[in-house]
Scaffold this motif. Structure first.
Motif, PDB file in Angstrom:
ATOM      1  N   ASN A 235     -42.128  29.720  15.944  1.00  0.00           N
ATOM      2  CA  ASN A 235     -41.097  30.315  17.053  1.00  0.00           C
ATOM      3  C   ASN A 235     -40.439  29.087  17.921  1.00  0.00           C
ATOM      4  N   HIS A 236     -41.457  28.058  18.004  1.00  0.00           N
ATOM      5  CA  HIS A 236     -40.889  26.860  18.802  1.00  0.00           C
ATOM      6  C   HIS A 236     -40.045  26.008  17.956  1.00  0.00           C
ATOM      7  N   ASP A 237     -40.049  25.749  16.600  1.00  0.00           N
ATOM      8  CA  ASP A 237     -39.290  25.298  15.891  1.00  0.00           C
ATOM      9  C   ASP A 237     -37.756  25.852  15.666  1.00  0.00           C
ATOM     10  N   ILE A 238     -37.916  27.256  15.714  1.00  0.00           N
ATOM     11  CA  ILE A 238     -36.555  27.881  15.500  1.00  0.00           C
ATOM     12  C   ILE A 238     -35.839  27.886  16.911  1.00  0.00           C
ATOM     13  N   LEU A 239     -36.490  27.620  17.712  1.00  0.00           N
ATOM     14  CA  LEU A 239     -35.849  27.743  19.203  1.00  0.00           C
ATOM     15  C   LEU A 239     -34.948  26.452  19.129  1.00  0.00           C
ATOM     16  N   TRP A 240     -35.508  25.226  18.618  1.00  0.00           N
ATOM     17  CA  TRP A 240     -34.704  23.896  18.759  1.00  0.00           C
ATOM     18  C   TRP A 240     -33.682  24.014  17.598  1.00  0.00           C
ATOM     19  N   MET A 241     -33.922  24.880  16.752  1.00  0.00           N
ATOM     20  CA  MET A 241     -32.951  24.878  15.434  1.00  0.00           C
ATOM     21  C   MET A 241     -31.762  25.827  16.244  1.00  0.00           C
ATOM     22  N   GLY A 242     -32.049  26.740  16.837  1.00  0.00           N
ATOM     23  CA  GLY A 242     -30.791  27.274  17.777  1.00  0.00           C
ATOM     24  C   GLY A 242     -30.170  26.662  18.594  1.00  0.00           C
ATOM     25  N   ALA A 243     -30.898  25.724  19.500  1.00  0.00           N
ATOM     26  CA  ALA A 243     -30.405  24.846  20.241  1.00  0.00           C
ATOM     27  C   ALA A 243     -29.339  23.773  19.495  1.00  0.00           C
ATOM     28  N   ALA A 244     -29.901  23.436  18.249  1.00  0.00           N
ATOM     29  CA  ALA A 244     -28.962  22.450  17.538  1.00  0.00           C
ATOM     30  C   ALA A 244     -27.915  23.030  16.909  1.00  0.00           C
ATOM     31  N   ALA A 245     -27.897  24.403  16.932  1.00  0.00           N
ATOM     32  CA  ALA A 245     -26.593  25.137  16.181  1.00  0.00           C
ATOM     33  C   ALA A 245     -25.454  25.497  17.303  1.00  0.00           C
ATOM     34  N   GLY A 246     -26.233  25.440  18.605  1.00  0.00           N
ATOM     35  CA  GLY A 246     -25.209  25.510  19.715  1.00  0.00           C
ATOM     36  C   GLY A 246     -25.309  26.962  20.468  1.00  0.00           C
ATOM     37  N   ASN A 247     -26.408  27.724  20.405  1.00  0.00           N
ATOM     38  CA  ASN A 247     -27.119  28.631  20.776  1.00  0.00           C
ATOM     39  C   ASN A 247     -27.379  28.181  22.473  1.00  0.00           C
ATOM     40  N   GLU A 248     -26.585  28.991  23.329  1.00  0.00           N
ATOM     41  CA  GLU A 248     -26.723  28.428  24.661  1.00  0.00           C
ATOM     42  C   GLU A 248     -27.942  28.895  25.332  1.00  0.00           C
ATOM     43  N   ALA A 249     -28.386  30.013  24.850  1.00  0.00           N
ATOM     44  CA  ALA A 249     -29.760  30.589  25.390  1.00  0.00           C
ATOM     45  C   ALA A 249     -30.806  29.537  24.924  1.00  0.00           C
ATOM     46  N   CYS A 250     -30.782  29.448  23.745  1.00  0.00           N
ATOM     47  CA  CYS A 250     -31.783  28.520  23.046  1.00  0.00           C
ATOM     48  C   CYS A 250     -31.580  27.070  23.777  1.00  0.00           C
ATOM     49  N   ILE A 251     -30.714  26.553  23.933  1.00  0.00           N
ATOM     50  CA  ILE A 251     -30.557  25.199  24.768  1.00  0.00           C
ATOM     51  C   ILE A 251     -31.071  25.218  26.002  1.00  0.00           C
ATOM     52  N   TYR A 476     -23.510  35.891  15.155  1.00  0.00           N
ATOM     53  CA  TYR A 476     -24.473  36.845  15.057  1.00  0.00           C
ATOM     54  C   TYR A 476     -25.981  36.028  14.461  1.00  0.00           C
ATOM     55  N   GLY A 477     -25.611  35.119  13.485  1.00  0.00           N
ATOM     56  CA  GLY A 477     -26.815  34.355  13.173  1.00  0.00           C
ATOM     57  C   GLY A 477     -27.568  33.477  14.244  1.00  0.00           C
ATOM     58  N   MET A 478     -26.795  32.937  14.976  1.00  0.00           N
ATOM     59  CA  MET A 478     -27.403  32.283  16.307  1.00  0.00           C
ATOM     60  C   MET A 478     -28.283  33.122  17.223  1.00  0.00           C
ATOM     61  N   ASP A 479     -27.628  34.484  17.277  1.00  0.00           N
ATOM     62  CA  ASP A 479     -28.520  35.457  18.312  1.00  0.00           C
ATOM     63  C   ASP A 479     -29.745  35.870  17.496  1.00  0.00           C
ATOM     64  N   ILE A 480     -29.558  36.059  15.941  1.00  0.00           N
ATOM     65  CA  ILE A 480     -30.834  36.150  15.442  1.00  0.00           C
ATOM     66  C   ILE A 480     -31.912  35.020  15.736  1.00  0.00           C
ATOM     67  N   ILE A 481     -31.389  33.993  15.650  1.00  0.00           N
ATOM     68  CA  ILE A 481     -32.387  32.723  15.788  1.00  0.00           C
ATOM     69  C   ILE A 481     -33.051  32.997  17.172  1.00  0.00           C
ATOM     70  N   TRP A 482     -32.219  33.090  18.304  1.00  0.00           N
ATOM     71  CA  TRP A 482     -32.910  33.307  19.571  1.00  0.00           C
ATOM     72  C   TRP A 482     -33.799  34.752  19.501  1.00  0.00           C
ATOM     73  N   TYR A 483     -33.449  35.724  18.819  1.00  0.00           N
ATOM     74  CA  TYR A 483     -34.285  36.952  18.651  1.00  0.00           C
ATOM     75  C   TYR A 483     -35.471  36.761  18.010  1.00  0.00           C
ATOM     76  N   LEU A 484     -35.502  35.672  17.080  1.00  0.00           N
ATOM     77  CA  LEU A 484     -36.977  35.175  16.385  1.00  0.00           C
ATOM     78  C   LEU A 484     -37.804  34.462  17.392  1.00  0.00           C
ATOM     79  N   TRP A 485     -37.262  33.802  18.420  1.00  0.00           N
ATOM     80  CA  TRP A 485     -37.868  33.157  19.346  1.00  0.00           C
ATOM     81  C   TRP A 485     -38.561  34.073  20.407  1.00  0.00           C
ATOM     82  N   THR A 486     -38.159  35.072  20.535  1.00  0.00           N
ATOM     83  CA  THR A 486     -38.628  35.885  21.714  1.00  0.00           C
ATOM     84  C   THR A 486     -38.472  37.407  21.503  1.00  0.00           C
ATOM     85  N   GLY A 487     -37.874  38.090  20.189  1.00  0.00           N
ATOM     86  CA  GLY A 487     -37.408  39.352  19.981  1.00  0.00           C
ATOM     87  C   GLY A 487     -38.956  40.336  19.877  1.00  0.00           C
ATOM     88  N   PRO A 488     -39.027  41.510  20.282  1.00  0.00           N
ATOM     89  CA  PRO A 488     -40.335  42.230  19.888  1.00  0.00           C
ATOM     90  C   PRO A 488     -40.556  42.459  18.521  1.00  0.00           C
TER      91      PRO A 488
END
Length: 665
Positions: A235-251, A476-488
């Motif tokens: 989950n911590h790797d996926i967070l950084w992957m999302g940040a590198a993709a440009g997901n603002e919430a992940c950044i 949508y893919g970036m939102d899924i990355i964020w969901y993988l970090w914190t989604g239920p």
């Protein structure tokens, strides 16, 4: 011609086309026969040793040491060869030399009185160890691993026996010449690194390389240069992957966690991301705020002045508020994520400094929100919009970060099946009864579960990073990355919610609770593990699940071995942040040709002490399984591939002999 005959003809023609292509590589009967003999011989070699690590969390010194000593494998090899002929101190010195050849040589040269004798004895010992660890590989494989400067010499030394009269002088003369011409240091360094490489055939990293510790970037550089590695995303790797993709919430979340652990050097020095805009913003809006709830967790506060700590706390709070706003945007944009309970900013009474959750009212520990409009709490103010754009630009244009994340995509996946082991970081989402939970993905309402769920998520994650020409799919893919970090229902997170806001702002620890997926209760159930094996196409009788993510609390008597040995949790606290809970400093797993070995490690003091005082990590090894027969390459996944290659070559041989394909002479 009948339908069946027509299809048989087409199949034969396709097969013949393939064999003609194969004949370019093996143009004669002799060439095909040689390769068949070679592959058949490889199948009977012992399987290579696999090394499993997880939840490194930026602890690069401990990671580096465990990698260099191969979780004790190197020292065990030294004992195998010299256990009855060397003193303990000599074994420790020899092991340290192999782990850190450059640094140990420097010390030895200062202290050793008869350096020529030391060189001669050490070279003989290192060659003997290298010969021993290379014996399970083909000459071809060893040759590819040899350092260029010494490839011919090492190959000669490895395959010549010094006790044979006709070769003794030849062998000894090579050693003497290496010393005489002043190349002993370079040779020792080269052969030590070769030993490190040969003792481990493949490295598996079960996620969470990033966050908390100070050197995730150094860990990534090491992995990029490692000879054979795969990564199961955490989950911590996926967070950084999302940040590198440009997901603002992940950044924002990446920056918040780095501020929380006073680990901003990884951002600034490691990845060259400019944090001056965040510091300036924090000072402008939180200048008179002590930000007590946001004081960083610092292992050694002497490294920071009070002024530094206050600024980090202000930056920490500033980016946390921005994170909550950005997360709110995603939750509203994707109602099928079912995360409305995480919309908390609109539940605050800003005048009274209270919040209502689940029918209860709580006082806020901090009620200074200068950037929040109570009428529209998720709206970013202009300065926040400007800040997040600057930060996003820095993340997108960090060459090193993009290189590291590209490597995570190239070598990584949601899970891996390898040699009858199923590797993943977090969990397989389950219902209370142990059945696979069905989860809706996307507005269409299509449901996925088990293996299909993880497969679909991986596709979406890759779209979130690579689909630059399809903005809708990328978002949508970036939102899924964020969901993988914190989604239920995230298989990487494994909890019903992440109570970040509550932990900062509410005293009552009841609000901090995060309910784990039923998987974590059921993972000790053999039937559940068997169902997971079957879902992923593995034989329940011989397979294992290798799992990370949740630290095993060894000091409370918890065992990493679950379900009668079918599931192994190898997160034992590599990260210093977890060692108070676990009582140890991590588990690693070794899978060699004899069986499975679980290694538990005591905390690593420092690289300096490992070299100067020869303090190795104190490790305890437990033999989990040993086979009646030693496993061969033919028993592995690579072995199955080699058997298919042999079958194809035998078909080519048959085609040559029948004249269907002509030899190329």
């Amino acid at each position: 011609m009948s339908f069946i005959e027509e299809n048989l003809t087409q199949e034969f023609e396709n097969e013949l086309k393939y064999l003609k292509l194969l004949s370019n590589q093996y143009p004669t009967i002799a060439a095909a026969c040689t390769e068949i003999i070679n592959l058949q011989a490889i199948l009977n070699l012992p399987k290579g040793t696999e090394h499993f690590l997880t939840d490194i969390h930026g602890e690069y010194e401990a990671f580096n040491h465990v990698l260099r000593n191969a979780s004790g494998v190197i020292k065990r090899k030294i004992y195998d060869i010299f256990g009855n002929s060397l003193r303990q101190d000599d074994i420790k010195s020899l092991a340290t030399l192999i782990y850190y050849p450059e640094q140990k040589l420097e010390l030895t040269l200062k202290n050793e009185k008869n350096i020529e004798d030391w060189y001669k004895i050490t070279l003989y010992r290192l060659i003997e160890i290298c010969r021993y660890v290379s014996s399970k590989y083909t000459r071809s494989k060893v040759r590819k691993a040899l350092p260029k400067d010494f490839s011919y010499i090492i190959e000669e030394l490895l395959h010549e026996q010094p006790d044979r009269l006709d070769k003794e002088e030849y062998y000894n003369e090579i050693i003497k010449t290496i010393i005489r011409i002043g190349r002993a240091n370079e040779f020792i360094i080269a052969i030590s690194k070769l030993i490190q490489r040969l003792v481990i055939d493949r490295l598996h990293i079960l996620g969470d390389i990033f966050d908390r510790g100070p050197g995730a970037d150094i860990v990534m550089d090491t992995l990029i240069n490692y000879h054979s590695v795969d990564i199961q995303w955490g989950n911590h790797d996926i967070l950084w992957m999302g940040a590198a993709a440009g997901n603002e919430a992940c950044i924002a979340t990446v920056l918040r966690i780095c501020a929380r652990y006073a680990n901003l050097d990884t951002i600034e020095d490691g990845y060259g991301i400019n944090l001056l805009p965040l510091a300036t913003f924090a000072i402008d809006f939180y200048k008179h705020d002590e930000c007590l709830c946001f004081k960083p967790k610092i292992e050694n506060s002497k490294d920071y002045s009070e002024k530094d700590i206050k600024l980090i706390a202000q930056m920490h709070k500033a980016i946390a508020i921005i994170q909550f706003k950005l997360e709110g945007e995603i939750i509203k944009r994707r109602p099928y994520f079912q995360m409305e309970d995480r919309l908390l900013l609109n539940k605050i009474d800003y005048k009274k400094g209270i919040i209502k959750l689940d029918g209860k009212t709580y006082n806020l520990k901090d009620n200074n929100f200068p950037t929040i409009n109570p009428e529209n709490p998720y709206e970013l103010i202009p300065e926040e919009i400007d800040l997040i754009e600057k930060l996003k630009s820095s993340f997108l244009n960090s060459e090193k970060l993009q290189k590291h994340v590209s490597f995570l995509f190239a070598k990584g996946s949601m899970y891996l099946k390898y040699n009858s082991n199923l590797l993943y970081h977090g969990c397989i989402p389950l219902n209370e009864d142990g059945s696979f939970k069905k989860v809706k993905i996307g507005a269409s309402g299509h449901e996925y579960s088990g293996k299909a769920f993880l497969d679909r998520l991986e596709i979406l994650v890759r779209e979130g990073y690579f689909y630059k020409n399809n903005p809708e799919a990328k978002l949508y893919g970036m939102d899924i990355i964020w969901y993988l970090w914190t989604g239920p229902d995230s298989p990487l997170f494994g909890k019903n919610k992440m109570t970040t806001f509550e932990r900062y702002f509410i005293e009552d620890e009841e609000t901090h609770l995060e309910k784990k997926n039923p998987y974590f209760k059921l993972k000790d159930n053999e039937e559940v593990c068997n169902a997971i094996f079957e879902e992923f196409g593995l034989n329940p009788n011989i397979s294992h699940i290798i799992n990370g993510h949740v630290p095993v609390k060894s000091k409370k008597g918890e065992s990493p071995i679950k379900a009668n040995g079918k599931l192994l949790v190898i997160d034992g606290g590599f990260s210093k942040a977890y060692q108070g809970q676990t009582g140890i400093a991590g588990y690693t797993l070794i899978y060699n040709s004899y069986g499975l070995l679980l290694v538990s490690h005591e905390p690593f003091e420092s690289t300096h002490k490992a070299i100067e005082e020869e303090k190795d990590i104190l490790s305890t090894t437990v033999v989990l399984e040993t086979g009646v027969e030693r496993k061969r390459v033919g028993d592995t996944d690579i072995g199955e591939e080699l058997k298919l290659q042999i079958k194809d070559l035998e078909m080519l041989l048959d085609a040559y002999r029948k004249g269907l394909i002509k030899e190329q002479r």
